[in-house]
Design an enzyme around this catalytic site. Structure first.
Site, PDB file in Angstrom:
ATOM      1  N   ARG A  16       0.831  -1.199   0.000  1.00 61.27           N
ATOM      2  CA  ARG A  16       0.000   0.000   0.000  1.00 61.27           C
ATOM      3  C   ARG A  16       0.865   1.248   0.000  1.00 61.27           C
ATOM      4  O   ARG A  16       1.862   1.321   0.728  1.00 61.27           O
ATOM      5  CB  ARG A  16      -0.900   0.004   1.235  1.00 61.27           C
ATOM      6  N   SER A 110      -8.546   0.213  -0.101  1.00 63.24           N
ATOM      7  CA  SER A 110      -9.365  -0.139   1.043  1.00 63.24           C
ATOM      8  C   SER A 110     -10.094   1.083   1.618  1.00 63.24           C
ATOM      9  O   SER A 110     -10.825   1.767   0.913  1.00 63.24           O
ATOM     10  CB  SER A 110      -8.502  -0.835   2.105  1.00 63.24           C
ATOM     11  N   HIS A 111      -9.887   1.378   2.879  1.00 61.14           N
ATOM     12  CA  HIS A 111     -10.579   2.464   3.589  1.00 61.14           C
ATOM     13  C   HIS A 111      -9.735   3.737   3.640  1.00 61.14           C
ATOM     14  O   HIS A 111     -10.101   4.691   4.324  1.00 61.14           O
ATOM     15  CB  HIS A 111     -10.888   2.024   5.022  1.00 61.14           C
ATOM     16  N   LYS A 120      -4.150  -6.336  -2.445  1.00 62.76           N
ATOM     17  CA  LYS A 120      -4.439  -7.418  -1.505  1.00 62.76           C
ATOM     18  C   LYS A 120      -4.334  -8.728  -2.279  1.00 62.76           C
ATOM     19  O   LYS A 120      -4.844  -8.841  -3.394  1.00 62.76           O
ATOM     20  CB  LYS A 120      -5.833  -7.265  -0.902  1.00 62.76           C
ATOM     21  N   ASP A 249     -16.866   0.027   3.540  1.00 61.66           N
ATOM     22  CA  ASP A 249     -15.676   0.804   3.220  1.00 61.66           C
ATOM     23  C   ASP A 249     -15.420   0.786   1.716  1.00 61.66           C
ATOM     24  O   ASP A 249     -16.230   0.278   0.930  1.00 61.66           O
ATOM     25  CB  ASP A 249     -14.476   0.299   4.017  1.00 61.66           C
ATOM     26  N   ASP A 251     -13.579  -0.845  -0.340  1.00 61.75           N
ATOM     27  CA  ASP A 251     -13.519  -2.091  -1.113  1.00 61.75           C
ATOM     28  C   ASP A 251     -14.449  -3.169  -0.567  1.00 61.75           C
ATOM     29  O   ASP A 251     -14.352  -4.329  -0.968  1.00 61.75           O
ATOM     30  CB  ASP A 251     -12.087  -2.609  -1.200  1.00 61.75           C
ATOM     31  N   ASP A 253     -14.971  -4.758   2.345  1.00 68.12           N
ATOM     32  CA  ASP A 253     -14.667  -5.846   3.283  1.00 68.12           C
ATOM     33  C   ASP A 253     -14.849  -5.431   4.746  1.00 68.12           C
ATOM     34  O   ASP A 253     -14.688  -6.261   5.643  1.00 68.12           O
ATOM     35  CB  ASP A 253     -13.271  -6.428   3.048  1.00 68.12           C
ATOM     36  N   ARG A 254     -15.200  -4.159   5.006  1.00 71.74           N
ATOM     37  CA  ARG A 254     -15.488  -3.697   6.365  1.00 71.74           C
ATOM     38  C   ARG A 254     -16.943  -3.257   6.448  1.00 71.74           C
ATOM     39  O   ARG A 254     -17.412  -2.503   5.601  1.00 71.74           O
ATOM     40  CB  ARG A 254     -14.601  -2.508   6.746  1.00 71.74           C
ATOM     41  N   HIS A 336     -14.013  -5.943   9.990  1.00 71.28           N
ATOM     42  CA  HIS A 336     -13.846  -7.190   9.247  1.00 71.28           C
ATOM     43  C   HIS A 336     -14.564  -8.304  10.024  1.00 71.28           C
ATOM     44  O   HIS A 336     -14.290  -8.516  11.208  1.00 71.28           O
ATOM     45  CB  HIS A 336     -12.369  -7.553   9.116  1.00 71.28           C
TER      46      HIS A 336
END
Length: 468
Positions: A16, A110-111, A120, A249, A251, A253-254, A336
Site C-alpha cells: 500500500r 481499502s478504507h 491485496k 468501506d 472495497d 470488506d469492512r 472485518h
C-alpha cells in the site's frame, strides 16, 4: 531487470502506498511479475485480478496484469468490484471460475484516502501476508523473475457472487423479510453496484445511499469505523424509520451498522449478535475477536455457550487462526467479519450484511432491541499516534517488561492488554504504520479517566507521550 520498492509500501497485510509518490505503475508491474513467479514456483498457472473504484486503480490493474503475464501466468480479469468478490473468484470451493485459479490480486486502497492505493493478495486459498510479501520484495530486488507469455481473459462473476450472498437467507421466513426496511451506504466505493444488484433481489424496503462508484469519495470518506462517516446513514435511518442501516468501506470488506434508533452498533457488538445466532445451532464453537474488542463480547460468547478466543489484530492473522482452530466465526473492531460455517472464511462485508438480516429474523428481535440488552460501557475510540520507527516495537516491549516485573497480569497476545478493577487498557504497535495504538474501556467515565492516566504514565516511563 530488478526493481526496488519504496521501503514504506511493503506492509504486513498488503502492499500500500500513495499513488504518484510512493506507488507507481512500475511497482504494480513488479508486484505482478513477482507474484506470478511465486505462483509458477508452486505449480500454478492462473490467477484472478480485480480492482476497486479509485481513480488510479485502472492504471495499476493494467500494469499488474502486464507483470503477471510476463511471468508466464494466465490472468482472469473480473473487473471493478469489492475485494470479497476477488476472494470469491480465487476460492476453489466457490466454483466461480472454471478452470480454477490458484490465487488472486485485488487493486485497492481499502478504507484509506482517495490518493492511496495498493494490492491485496491470496494464494492457494490462504492469505498472502507477512513473510510472503517480504519475499515478493526480494524477488523484485534481485530480478529473479520467471518469464513467459501468459494469456488474458475477462470473466463476469458478479451474478454468481450475488447468488452466493443470497444463499445466507435460505430457510428464512419470507413474511419477516418482506417487513424489513434497511438502509445501505456504499460510500461511493466499489461495493455500490453489487449492493444495487443484491437489494434488487431482496424482499423488503431498501434505501440506497451513495452507490455510484466515485474514486473522489464526494459524500464522505469510506470508512464505517469512524462515526462521522455514518452521519448520512444515521439520518436516513431515523428520517425514513428504517429497521437498521449498513455501511461499507471503499472495497467492501469492512461493515458498519446503525440500529433503528440511529445508534452506531460497533463491530464487537455486531459480533455478539452473530455469535448469538450461530451458537444456537453450533454450541461450544470457538469464536475469535481481536485484542481491541470489548470484554463484554468475550463474556457474552462464553455465556452463550461458545469458546471466546482473543487474537491478534489484522485480517490475515485472524483468517490464519480460524483455519488453525476451526472457528466458524471471527471479527475485528475494524469491521472485518469472517464466517466459515456456511461461507468461505474470508472477510466479506456484503455477506456479513445479509447474515445480519438473517440473524435478526432467526433471533426474533430487532437490532435496536439486541443493542438495548448489551451492557453500556465507556470506551475510547482507537487512538493512534506517530512514534519513531525504531521506538515503535521497543516501547511496547519495555512497558510489558515493567508490568511483568511488578507482577501484573498481562495479556501479550498482541501488544499489552491489562485488566484492572476499572476495566482494561491496550497498548500495541501497528503492523502497517509507524504508530502506537491505545484503546481503553471502563464501566464509567471516572474509570476510563483512571485507565488513561495509567496509559499516559506508562508511556512517559518509556520516554513517550500521547498527543491530545
Amino acid at each position: 531487470m530488478a526493481h526496488d520498492f519504496h521501503p514504506s509500501i511493503l506492509r504486513e497485510y498488503d502492499i500500500r502506498g500513495v499513488f504518484g509518490e510512493t506507488l507507481s505503475a512500475d511497482d504494480a508491474r513488479a508486484v505482478g511479475r513477482s507474484f506470478g513467479s511465486v505462483v509458477r514456483s508452486r505449480g500454478g498457472s492462473r490467477v484472478a485480478v480485480g480492482y476497486d473504484g479509485r481513480i488510479s486503480s485502472p492504471v495499476l490493474e493494467h500494469a499488474l496484469v502486464e507483470g503477471i503475464t510476463a511471468s508466464g501466468v494466465d490472468v482472469v480479469r473480473i473487473g471493478l468490484g469489492p475485494s470479497p468478490m476477488l476472494y470469491f473468484a480465487a476460492t476453489p470451493a466457490a466454483g466461480a471460475l472454471t478452470p480454477e485459479v490458484q490465487g488472486g490480486i485485488h487493486v485497492t486502497g481499502s478504507h484509506n484516502p482517495a490518493n492511496h492505493n495498493g494490492f491485496k493478495m491470496v494464494l492457494e486459498g490462504a492469505p498472502f501476508f507477512g513473510g510472503d510479501i517480504e519475499y515478493l520484495g526480494r524477488i523484485a530486488c534481485e530480478g529473479q523473475w520467471a518469464s513467459g507469455r501468459g494469456s488474458v481473459q475477462n470473466a463476469d462473476i458478479a451474478g454468481a457472487y450475488v447468488d452466493c450472498l443470497l444463499g445466507a437467507l435460505e430457510g428464512i421466513d419470507q413474511v419477516a423479510l418482506d417487513r424489513l426496511s434497511i438502509g445501505w451506504d456504499a460510500g461511493n466505493g466499489a461495493a455500490g453496484p453489487v449492493i444495487e444488484a443484491l437489494t434488487a433481489r431482496l424482499p423488503g424496503r431498501h434505501a440506497l445511499l451513495h452507490t455510484s462508484v466515485d474514486g473522489h469519495f464526494p459524500n464522505h470518506h469510506p470508512d464505517p469505523t469512524i462515526e462521522a462517516n455514518l452521519a448520512d446513514l444515521r439520518a436516513a435511518v431515523v428520517a425514513r424509520r428504517l429497521d437498521f442501516g449498513l455501511a461499507f468501506d471503499g472495497d467492501g470488506d469492512r461493515i458498519g451498522a446503525v440500529d433503528g434508533k440511529g445508534r452506531v452498533v460497533w463491530a464487537d457488538q455486531l459480533l455478539a449478535v452473530y455469535a448469538q445466532d450461530l451458537l444456537h445451532d453450533q454450541p461450544n464453537s470457538t469464536i475469535i475477536a481481536d485484542v481491541k474488542a470489548s470484554s463484554t463480547l468475550f463474556e457474552r460468547i462464553a455465556a452463550l455457550g461458545g469458546v471466546p478466543l482473543m487474537w491478534k489484530t489484522g485480517h490475515s492473522p485472524i483468517k490464519s487462526k480460524m483455519k488453525e482452530t476451526g472457528a466458524p466465526l471471527a471479527g475485528e473492531m475494524s469491521g472485518h467479519v469472517f464466517f466459515a460455517d456456511k461461507y468461505f472464511g474470508y472477510d466479506d462485508a456484503l455477506y456479513a450484511a445479509v447474515r445480519l438480516i438473517a440473524a435478526t429474523i432467526r433471533i426474533g428481535q430487532s437490532l435496536a432491541t439486541l443493542r438495548d440488552a448489551m451492557p453500556e460501557m465507556v470506551a475510547t475510540p482507537e487512538l493512534r499516534f506517530a512514534v519513531p520507527r525504531e521506538r515503535k516495537v521497543a516501547a511496547v516491549s519495555e512497558v510489558l517488561a515493567a508490568l511483568k516485573a511488578e507482577g501484573r497480569q498481562v495479556n501479550d497476545t498482541d501488544g499489552v492488554r491489562v485488566d484492572t478493577p476499572d476495566g482494561w487498557w491496550l497498548l500495541r504497535s501497528s503492523n502497517t504504520e509507524d504508530v502506537l495504538v491505545v484503546r481503553a474501556e471502563a464501566r464509567d467515565a471516572g474509570g476510563l479517566d483512571r485507565l488513561m492516566a495509567e496509559v499516559d504514565a506508562r508511556l512517559k516511563s518509556v520516554g513517550l507521550s500521547r498527543p491530545d
